[in-house]
Every structure is written in structure tokens, then in C-alpha cells.
Scaffold this active site. Sequence first.
Site, PDB file in Angstrom:
ATOM      1  N   GLU A 166       0.774  -1.235   0.000  1.00  0.00           N
ATOM      2  CA  GLU A 166       0.000   0.000   0.000  1.00  0.00           C
ATOM      3  C   GLU A 166       0.815   1.299   0.000  1.00  0.00           C
ATOM      4  O   GLU A 166       0.861   2.044   1.004  1.00  0.00           O
ATOM      5  CB  GLU A 166      -0.994  -0.012   1.163  1.00  0.00           C
ATOM      6  CG  GLU A 166      -1.910  -1.208   1.100  1.00  0.00           C
ATOM      7  CD  GLU A 166      -3.054  -1.158   2.066  1.00  0.00           C
ATOM      8  OE1 GLU A 166      -2.952  -0.471   3.093  1.00  0.00           O
ATOM      9  OE2 GLU A 166      -4.074  -1.812   1.801  1.00  0.00           O
ATOM     10  N   GLU A 353      -5.736  -8.555   0.281  1.00  0.00           N
ATOM     11  CA  GLU A 353      -6.515  -8.195   1.475  1.00  0.00           C
ATOM     12  C   GLU A 353      -7.962  -7.889   1.125  1.00  0.00           C
ATOM     13  O   GLU A 353      -8.214  -7.161   0.166  1.00  0.00           O
ATOM     14  CB  GLU A 353      -5.942  -6.947   2.186  1.00  0.00           C
ATOM     15  CG  GLU A 353      -4.679  -7.184   2.945  1.00  0.00           C
ATOM     16  CD  GLU A 353      -4.176  -5.937   3.630  1.00  0.00           C
ATOM     17  OE1 GLU A 353      -5.000  -5.103   4.054  1.00  0.00           O
ATOM     18  OE2 GLU A 353      -2.936  -5.776   3.694  1.00  0.00           O
TER      19      GLU A 353
HETATM   20  O1  LIG Z   1      -7.356  -1.658   8.224  1.00  0.00           O
HETATM   21  C1  LIG Z   1      -7.349  -3.032   7.956  1.00  0.00           C
HETATM   22  C2  LIG Z   1      -6.100  -3.390   7.154  1.00  0.00           C
HETATM   23  C3  LIG Z   1      -4.799  -3.201   7.941  1.00  0.00           C
HETATM   24  O2  LIG Z   1      -4.843  -3.934   9.158  1.00  0.00           O
HETATM   25  C4  LIG Z   1      -3.637  -3.671   7.049  1.00  0.00           C
HETATM   26  O3  LIG Z   1      -2.395  -3.685   7.727  1.00  0.00           O
HETATM   27  C5  LIG Z   1      -3.498  -2.738   5.849  1.00  0.00           C
HETATM   28  O4  LIG Z   1      -2.744  -3.336   4.799  1.00  0.00           O
HETATM   29  C6  LIG Z   1      -4.852  -2.288   5.357  1.00  0.00           C
HETATM   30  N1  LIG Z   1      -5.093  -1.477   4.318  1.00  0.00           N
HETATM   31  C7  LIG Z   1      -6.406  -1.196   4.290  1.00  0.00           C
HETATM   32  C8  LIG Z   1      -7.050  -0.254   3.328  1.00  0.00           C
HETATM   33  C9  LIG Z   1      -6.294   1.108   3.366  1.00  0.00           C
HETATM   34  C10 LIG Z   1      -6.415   1.762   4.701  1.00  0.00           C
HETATM   35  C11 LIG Z   1      -5.623   1.317   5.761  1.00  0.00           C
HETATM   36  C12 LIG Z   1      -5.710   1.933   7.023  1.00  0.00           C
HETATM   37  C13 LIG Z   1      -6.573   3.016   7.195  1.00  0.00           C
HETATM   38  C14 LIG Z   1      -7.358   3.447   6.125  1.00  0.00           C
HETATM   39  C15 LIG Z   1      -7.275   2.812   4.875  1.00  0.00           C
HETATM   40  C16 LIG Z   1      -6.997  -1.866   5.319  1.00  0.00           C
HETATM   41  N2  LIG Z   1      -6.026  -2.540   5.963  1.00  0.00           N
END
Ligand SMILES: OC[C@@H]1[C@@H](O)[C@H](O)[C@@H](O)c2[nH]c(CCc3ccccc3)c[n+]21
Length: 447
Positions: A166, A353
Site C-alpha cells: 500500500e 486483502e
Molecule cells: O485496516 C485493515 C487493514 C490493515 O490492518 C492492514 O495492515 C493494511 O494493509 C490495510 N489497508 C487497508 C485499506 C487502506 C487503509 C488502511 C488503514 C486506514 C485506512 C485505509 C486496510 N487494511
Amino acid sequence: MQKLIFPEHFQWGTATASYQIEGAWNADGRGLSIWDVFSHTPGKVKNGDTGDVACDSYHRIDEDVALLQKLGVKVYRFSVAWPRIYPEGTGTLNKPGLDYYHRLVDALLAADIEPFCTLYHWDLPQALQEKGGWDNRETIDHFVHYAETLFQQFNGKIKNWITINEPWCVSILSNYLGAHAPGNQDLQMALDIGHHLLLAHGKTVQRFRQLNMEGQIGIAPNVSWNEPYSNREEDVAAARRMRGACNEWFLDPLFKGSYPDFMVAWYQKMGASVNIQPEDMAIIQQPIDFLGINYYTGSLVTYKQGEGDYDGEDVEEGRERTDIGWNIYPEGFYNVLTWLTEQYGDVPIYITENGACYNDEVQNGKVADTRRIAYLQKHLLQLHRAIASGVNMKGYMTWSLMDNFEWAEGYSKRFGIVHVNFETLVRTPKQSFEWYQQVIAHNRLEV
Ligand SMILES: OC[C@@H]1[C@@H](O)[C@H](O)[C@@H](O)c2[nH]c(CCc3ccccc3)c[n+]21
């Protein structure tokens, strides 16, 4: 009841990341990461939570691999903590840190589970941050050196590599919005960091090819799907900017060798531009073997002057939201995947993911997370639609194997299909674990 069959050899999996599950933050020579510093800084993480212990997965390899084996997954996505390998980011190699990952990978292979290794899932060595971190181009070469060490150590054992998790989160969320480590709020710095991350990715892919490594390599951007509320030109443009900041800003350089003009112009209006050196875009556009896609949510967007960074506002449609407040937008999954294929061609895609935050607790030894099952059911149906529409889909890894340290939200937000009691560290498979186990076992979705 309909049965939606997935392709033969479709790779079902699940995913975690080092700082979110390992704990053992200062064990066996591990150096400080920017997330140790950030979480230890009062006010940065909800409830003052840190990853000091997390799920203690550093000391529970057998327990966690047994859960994966019970789940029946073919692949397991995890990340390596750079500061366990090079505590200062470069220089002296920390053998005990390396040995931990050898133990983990050997246990996965013994359980007939394919390791999917993310080289960078946000835990930059603090020693490098003190020299400018990703804003310093020298960090690019330190990253390639760290990656090369792992390539040499694990060639033939790990055959699936992801360079960066990301880039949008590492650049914009962490260095412009300031919500994640290191917490800068500087758009120019964030665009430069995004560019350096893409360069680090490209140079690492070049090194992977030069070393004639076994297996495949890719990158895992997060994508969002934002559609215009109406066909009015201003709504269409606002939705395009919201998508562009997340999607095209990184995917165009990777697949087209240039930043999207409409976003370059927008950022120029915001007073920032990318500093590109002559060879950069050719390095970034290195051909990759697969694209990892992280998808969670989407929205309808309407133009609103001065709103946010892109003069766009999500429209409240009254959709259900998960416990972290994100819109449940399953059709966005189908739309973004078909859009990706139209835009960038037939690149093999893994969903690296997809999952939902629901904070269900254990009751009588069970966790009835039926809302997570509903979320997964809706999204896997859209995934099946995308496959049926010709998207070159290789596999799906749900986020996450277990409840873990959810960054600035600490332990207040649970994404796991396995519940973790953060006092006792007891793992309890949730109802969604049992549901997903059946999807995997039969390679089908019942709707
Ligand atoms: O937030 C849930 C997961 C994280 O625990 C992962 O480490 C990370 O790769 C991930 N990316 C996303 C989408 C992007 C995002 C991340 C955090 C906050 C807002 C948007 C969601 N998540």
C-alpha cells in the site's frame, strides 16, 4: 441454494503483517521501527496501545501454523520486519531475526502452505527514519539490499514476494494526512515518498530478475471504488479524483510509466509536484508477475468545492457500515477489478486483502460474527462475478487470520476470523473461520 464454483487451483489464503501480530518488539536483537516510536508516543494510538506484545506470534509459530492448517489455506501472506533483519536498516545482519523467519517458513512448508512474503508492511527501521526515511532516496538502496538478503536466504523456499504494501498508506496516509507513522503532514514530502517507494519496488524487481530467483514478484496497492453521484461533469470529475489519488496515482506509473495527468495537475494546484529523475519511470515500470489488490470499501461521490483534498464528498446512501465505519460496497469490488483489467490489461491478480472489522466477543466459547460472514459472502460473490467476466484472478487472502494491532486504532478494531484475547493471547476461531474453512474445502460459495 446456488453453488458458485471457483476455478481449479484457485489459491485461498489469509494475511497478517509483522508489526500487527509478532510482538517481541525488542527480542533477539530486533531494532526499533517507526511504529515502535509512533505507538510509544502518547496520543498517536487509541488507548495508548502498542505492538510491544500484539498477538505474540513471534513465540507462537506452531500455534498459528496449526490454525492455518485447520483452516485449510493454500497460501499464507505475512510480512518480514525489516528491523529484525537489519536493526539499523543496513549494516550488521541480525541472525536471530532471520532464524525466526526460517522457522516460520519451514513450518508453513511442512504444513503444505505456500508462503506469500511482503517485504515492507510499514515497519521501517527507526535508524533510517532518522536519516530522512523514505523521503531520502538512499533508503531505496537500503531497501534493495534488505530485499536481496531475503532473496538469497529464502530462494526456493519463498516463491511469492510482494515488495511494498500500500504505497498510498505509506506516503499519503502517513506523511500527508499524518494518521500513521511517522506522522508527517507535508504533501510535497508525501508525493516524493510515494515516488521513492515505487522506485524501491522497481529496483527490487530488477534485482529479483538479476538473481534469477525462483517464483514470482508483485506489489500490493490498496484500491478504492468511487462512482459519481450523477453524470454531471463536476460529480464525474470529483469521483475520478478520489479514485485517482488511490488507484491511478500508483497504478499508472507501474503499468504505463507515467503519473496520471489529471492528478499531476490537481496536485500542482495544491502546490506540490513529483521530482522525477530521467531513469525513474523506466525503473518503476518493471514488468511484474502479479498485482496484489487490497479492497475494503467504496462510495458514491458528489462534487463539493473545498471539501477534503479533492473537492469531493462521499454521499451517505444509508448503506451498512462495519465497526470501523467503512461503507459496505460489494459491487465496488467487481467494478474496480473489471476496471483494472480494462485499464492495465490481463495482469494476474491476487486479492491480498479483503475483510471486515466487527468487534464481536467470545460468548460461551464461540464468536458469532455473522456480519463478517455476510460481508465475505457478498464480496466473494462479486469476486466470482469478476472471474466469470474474465478477470485473471489467481487467489484470495482474507484480512486477517486473527485480530491484531490495527495501527492507530490499536486493539479496538478486530478484523480477524480468529478472535484473540489480548490479555491471555488465547486464540478462538470465529464462526467466520468455520464458514471460510468450508468455502476453501469445497472451493465454492453457496448463495
Ligand atoms: O485496516 C485493515 C487493514 C490493515 O490492518 C492492514 O495492515 C493494511 O494493509 C490495510 N489497508 C487497508 C485499506 C487502506 C487503509 C488502511 C488503514 C486506514 C485506512 C485505509 C486496510 N487494511
